[in-house]
Write a protein that holds these residues in place. Structure first.
Motif, PDB file in Angstrom:
ATOM      1  N   LYS A 204       2.008   4.889   1.512  1.00 30.69           N
ATOM      2  CA  LYS A 204       2.776   5.652   2.506  1.00 30.69           C
ATOM      3  C   LYS A 204       3.997   6.320   1.878  1.00 30.69           C
ATOM      4  N   THR A 205       4.683   5.593   1.012  1.00 31.34           N
ATOM      5  CA  THR A 205       5.907   6.140   0.402  1.00 31.34           C
ATOM      6  C   THR A 205       5.608   7.136  -0.727  1.00 31.34           C
ATOM      7  N   HIS A 206       4.328   7.236  -1.123  1.00 33.09           N
ATOM      8  CA  HIS A 206       3.959   8.182  -2.180  1.00 33.09           C
ATOM      9  C   HIS A 206       3.049   9.296  -1.654  1.00 33.09           C
ATOM     10  N   ASN A 207       3.250   9.654  -0.390  1.00 31.62           N
ATOM     11  CA  ASN A 207       2.645  10.852   0.217  1.00 31.62           C
ATOM     12  C   ASN A 207       1.147  10.774   0.513  1.00 31.62           C
ATOM     13  N   VAL A 208       0.538   9.600   0.423  1.00 29.29           N
ATOM     14  CA  VAL A 208      -0.846   9.470   0.881  1.00 29.29           C
ATOM     15  C   VAL A 208      -0.830   9.626   2.399  1.00 29.29           C
ATOM     16  N   ASN A 209      -1.610  10.563   2.925  1.00 25.60           N
ATOM     17  CA  ASN A 209      -1.575  10.810   4.379  1.00 25.60           C
ATOM     18  C   ASN A 209      -2.949  10.687   5.048  1.00 25.60           C
ATOM     19  N   ARG A 210      -3.941  10.216   4.269  1.00 23.02           N
ATOM     20  CA  ARG A 210      -5.280  10.001   4.842  1.00 23.02           C
ATOM     21  C   ARG A 210      -5.946   8.816   4.153  1.00 23.02           C
ATOM     22  N   LEU A 211      -6.495   7.916   4.949  1.00 20.67           N
ATOM     23  CA  LEU A 211      -7.238   6.774   4.410  1.00 20.67           C
ATOM     24  C   LEU A 211      -8.714   6.936   4.747  1.00 20.67           C
ATOM     25  N   SER A 212      -9.566   6.529   3.825  1.00 15.76           N
ATOM     26  CA  SER A 212     -11.005   6.487   4.094  1.00 15.76           C
ATOM     27  C   SER A 212     -11.452   5.046   3.856  1.00 15.76           C
ATOM     28  N   ILE A 213     -11.765   4.345   4.935  1.00 19.38           N
ATOM     29  CA  ILE A 213     -12.059   2.910   4.843  1.00 19.38           C
ATOM     30  C   ILE A 213     -13.560   2.675   4.964  1.00 19.38           C
ATOM     31  N   GLY A 214     -14.127   1.984   3.975  1.00 18.91           N
ATOM     32  CA  GLY A 214     -15.554   1.679   3.971  1.00 18.91           C
ATOM     33  C   GLY A 214     -15.849   0.454   4.819  1.00 18.91           C
ATOM     34  N   LEU A 215     -16.581   0.644   5.899  1.00 18.36           N
ATOM     35  CA  LEU A 215     -16.968  -0.497   6.749  1.00 18.36           C
ATOM     36  C   LEU A 215     -18.476  -0.718   6.658  1.00 18.36           C
ATOM     37  N   GLN A 216     -19.269   0.293   6.966  1.00 16.73           N
ATOM     38  CA  GLN A 216     -20.742   0.320   6.991  1.00 16.73           C
ATOM     39  C   GLN A 216     -21.345  -0.269   8.263  1.00 16.73           C
ATOM     40  N   SER A 217     -20.909  -1.458   8.700  1.00 12.03           N
ATOM     41  CA  SER A 217     -21.473  -2.051   9.925  1.00 12.03           C
ATOM     42  C   SER A 217     -20.468  -3.016  10.539  1.00 12.03           C
TER      43      SER A 217
ATOM     44  N   GLU B  29      -3.648  17.574   1.739  1.00 17.92           N
ATOM     45  CA  GLU B  29      -4.347  16.402   2.276  1.00 17.92           C
ATOM     46  C   GLU B  29      -4.506  15.431   1.102  1.00 17.92           C
ATOM     47  N   PHE B  30      -4.032  14.200   1.279  1.00 12.77           N
ATOM     48  CA  PHE B  30      -3.979  13.224   0.174  1.00 12.77           C
ATOM     49  C   PHE B  30      -4.681  11.950   0.645  1.00 12.77           C
ATOM     50  N   THR B  31      -5.941  11.786   0.193  1.00 14.36           N
ATOM     51  CA  THR B  31      -6.792  10.688   0.662  1.00 14.36           C
ATOM     52  C   THR B  31      -6.959   9.624  -0.406  1.00 14.36           C
ATOM     53  N   ILE B  32      -7.014   8.374   0.037  1.00 11.94           N
ATOM     54  CA  ILE B  32      -7.403   7.284  -0.860  1.00 11.94           C
ATOM     55  C   ILE B  32      -8.474   6.442  -0.176  1.00 11.94           C
ATOM     56  N   GLU B  33      -9.540   6.123  -0.919  1.00 13.17           N
ATOM     57  CA  GLU B  33     -10.595   5.262  -0.400  1.00 13.17           C
ATOM     58  C   GLU B  33     -10.143   3.812  -0.462  1.00 13.17           C
ATOM     59  N   CYS B  34     -10.429   3.082   0.600  1.00 16.39           N
ATOM     60  CA  CYS B  34     -10.022   1.681   0.677  1.00 16.39           C
ATOM     61  C   CYS B  34     -11.192   0.825   1.148  1.00 16.39           C
ATOM     62  N   ASN B  35     -11.263  -0.386   0.633  1.00 13.16           N
ATOM     63  CA  ASN B  35     -12.260  -1.334   1.124  1.00 13.16           C
ATOM     64  C   ASN B  35     -11.558  -2.488   1.817  1.00 13.16           C
ATOM     65  N   PRO B  36     -12.032  -2.890   2.993  1.00 11.91           N
ATOM     66  CA  PRO B  36     -11.453  -4.054   3.661  1.00 11.91           C
ATOM     67  C   PRO B  36     -11.525  -5.265   2.729  1.00 11.91           C
ATOM     68  N   GLY B  37     -10.506  -6.088   2.794  1.00 11.42           N
ATOM     69  CA  GLY B  37     -10.468  -7.261   1.919  1.00 11.42           C
ATOM     70  C   GLY B  37      -9.695  -7.000   0.643  1.00 11.42           C
ATOM     71  N   THR B  38      -9.345  -5.729   0.377  1.00 11.82           N
ATOM     72  CA  THR B  38      -8.531  -5.410  -0.805  1.00 11.82           C
ATOM     73  C   THR B  38      -7.229  -4.723  -0.391  1.00 11.82           C
ATOM     74  N   LEU B  39      -7.023  -4.571   0.921  1.00 13.66           N
ATOM     75  CA  LEU B  39      -5.808  -3.919   1.419  1.00 13.66           C
ATOM     76  C   LEU B  39      -4.755  -4.963   1.802  1.00 13.66           C
ATOM     77  N   THR B  40      -3.510  -4.669   1.481  1.00 13.37           N
ATOM     78  CA  THR B  40      -2.391  -5.524   1.898  1.00 13.37           C
ATOM     79  C   THR B  40      -1.305  -4.622   2.471  1.00 13.37           C
ATOM     80  N   LYS B  41      -0.357  -5.229   3.145  1.00 11.53           N
ATOM     81  CA  LYS B  41       0.766  -4.461   3.685  1.00 11.53           C
ATOM     82  C   LYS B  41       1.534  -3.780   2.549  1.00 11.53           C
ATOM     83  N   GLU B  42       1.707  -4.496   1.432  1.00 13.42           N
ATOM     84  CA  GLU B  42       2.455  -3.965   0.290  1.00 13.42           C
ATOM     85  C   GLU B  42       1.764  -2.712  -0.269  1.00 13.42           C
ATOM     86  N   LYS B  43       0.443  -2.778  -0.417  1.00 12.99           N
ATOM     87  CA  LYS B  43      -0.292  -1.617  -0.955  1.00 12.99           C
ATOM     88  C   LYS B  43      -0.215  -0.428  -0.002  1.00 12.99           C
TER      89      LYS B  43
END
Length: 375
Positions: free
Chosen positions: A106-119, A87-101
């Motif tokens: 995806k191409t480096h085996n990350v298979n789980r995202l954890s996105i911080g929303l809060q509300s 299981e390969f997770t990376i934490e992400c915050n909205p506003g810092t994600l792009t299609k390129e990232k």
């Protein structure tokens, strides 16, 4: 090869949230490239001798790294020996994600995202220091789905200043429409050293009443349960087969290695922690000096306490046989009085070989757990 979990710390943020006491910093972007270079060295030096069961890249804001730094880090991690079903997770915050990232992940085996929303309430997001709106989050979430990420966690927070029960309910109902695979729903804790701590001590923080916060927790369980999210830990809910494997390693007190500034490790019954200063960390790595500042070998009592504290966070609780296997002691020889006291109060239950917190016990978990301190 010994199997361990790997935690990777990225200490950079675009902006520090008002409630955050994690070791993360804004305004230090000039160190990103040299930090990642140093981090890559530490990863290869410390993790190459292990088989990696899971990876969690946390922060800070890992998705704040630019494409070059992100690619460099993920390429280094992919040099390690992975267990087949990692299981390969990376934490992400909205506003810092792009299609390129996302494509690099995806191409480096990350298979789980954890996105911080809060509300989902934009006014509340602004009040707590978030850099994004709900609309930005939604756009990022749908883009990740479109690119094939089929295991996404969303972080939510209740008990926020000026938040009411109806607003929290709306947040839950809105998020369910997006059908994430996992939801973490935490109550706000006012931590020392944060902006909120100063405001709280100046009576400038309008927090919901304790009763309201209790109701928020209750409706979280009700709404998520009705929508096929199973609660498996005090603050975590998952669809079938989507529980976070990495976090369960912490709760079960199994071995993990932490790399990067401020990262902690627990290996072979010893706990050690890296230094907090980014500049000093980079300097020490480049000069081949140690970056560890605290080392503590657990006593038997330490290990039993931690096993209970962490294990009781999980809804299934502590397995009596596993306690015996680990410590060669019967849990009732160590904790009979405490267990009886809290079972009489209907805060603990014993069923099918597991001791666990009841619903009432979860609400009073700090009170229950404090009684399990041995020293």
């Amino acid at each position: 090869m010994k199997e361990i979990a790997l935690y990777v710390h990225i200490p950079f943020c675009k902006q520090k949230c008002m409630y955050c006491d994690f070791p993360s910093y804004s305004g230090k972007e000039k160190y990103i490239d040299v930090y990642v270079e140093a981090l890559n060295k530490e990863i290869l030096e410390k993790a190459e001798g292990y088989t990696i069961r899971s990876i969690f890249i946390g922060g800070g804001t890992p998705s704040y790294l630019d494409e070059k730094a992100l690619k460099s880090l993920l390429e280094t991690l992919n040099e390690l020996k992975f267990k087949e079903d990692i299981e390969f997770t990376i934490e992400c915050n909205p506003g810092t994600l792009t299609k390129e990232k996302l494509m690099i992940m995806k191409t480096h085996n990350v298979n789980r995202l954890s996105i911080g929303l809060q509300s989902t309430n934009n006014s509340l997001l602004k009040d707590i220091g978030r850099i994004h709106t709900y609309e930005i989050f939604k756009k990022n979430f749908l883009l990740a789905r479109q690119l094939g990420f089929d295991n996404i966690n969303v972080d939510l927070m209740f008990g926020l200043p000026n938040q009411n029960l109806e607003e929290w309910k709306n947040t839950l109902l809105e998020i369910i429409k997006l059908n994430p695979d996992h939801i973490s729903a935490y109550s706000l804790i006012i931590e020392e050293g944060t902006c909120f701590y100063k405001l709280y001590n100046s009576n400038k923080l309008n927090l919901p009443h304790e009763d309201t916060e209790r109701k928020m927790y209750k409706i979280t369980k009700e709404i998520l349960s009705k929508n096929n999210y199973k609660q498996y830990e005090i603050s975590n809910y998952a669809k079938e087969d989507r529980e976070c494997f990495h976090n369960k390693i912490y709760w079960k007190c199994e071995d993990y290695l932490g790399v990067g500034v401020s990262a902690s490790s627990f290996i072979d019954n010893a706990r050690f922690k890296n230094i907090d200063n980014i500049e000093e960390y980079i300097k020490n790595i480049n000069e081949e000096k140690s970056v560890e500042e605290e080392v503590h070998t657990n006593t038997l009592e330490d290990s039993m306490e931690e096993f209970v504290f962490m294990g009781l966070r999980m809804i299934n609780g502590i397995n009596i046989c596993e306690f015996k296997e680990r410590f060669n002691r019967n849990i009732y020889d160590v904790y009979a009085e405490v267990i009886k006291k809290h079972m009489d109060e209907e805060l603990l239950a014993n069923e099918k070989g597991n001791i666990y917190l009841t619903s009432k016990g979860i609400e009073l978990s700090n009170y229950v757990m404090s009684d399990f301190i041995l020293t």
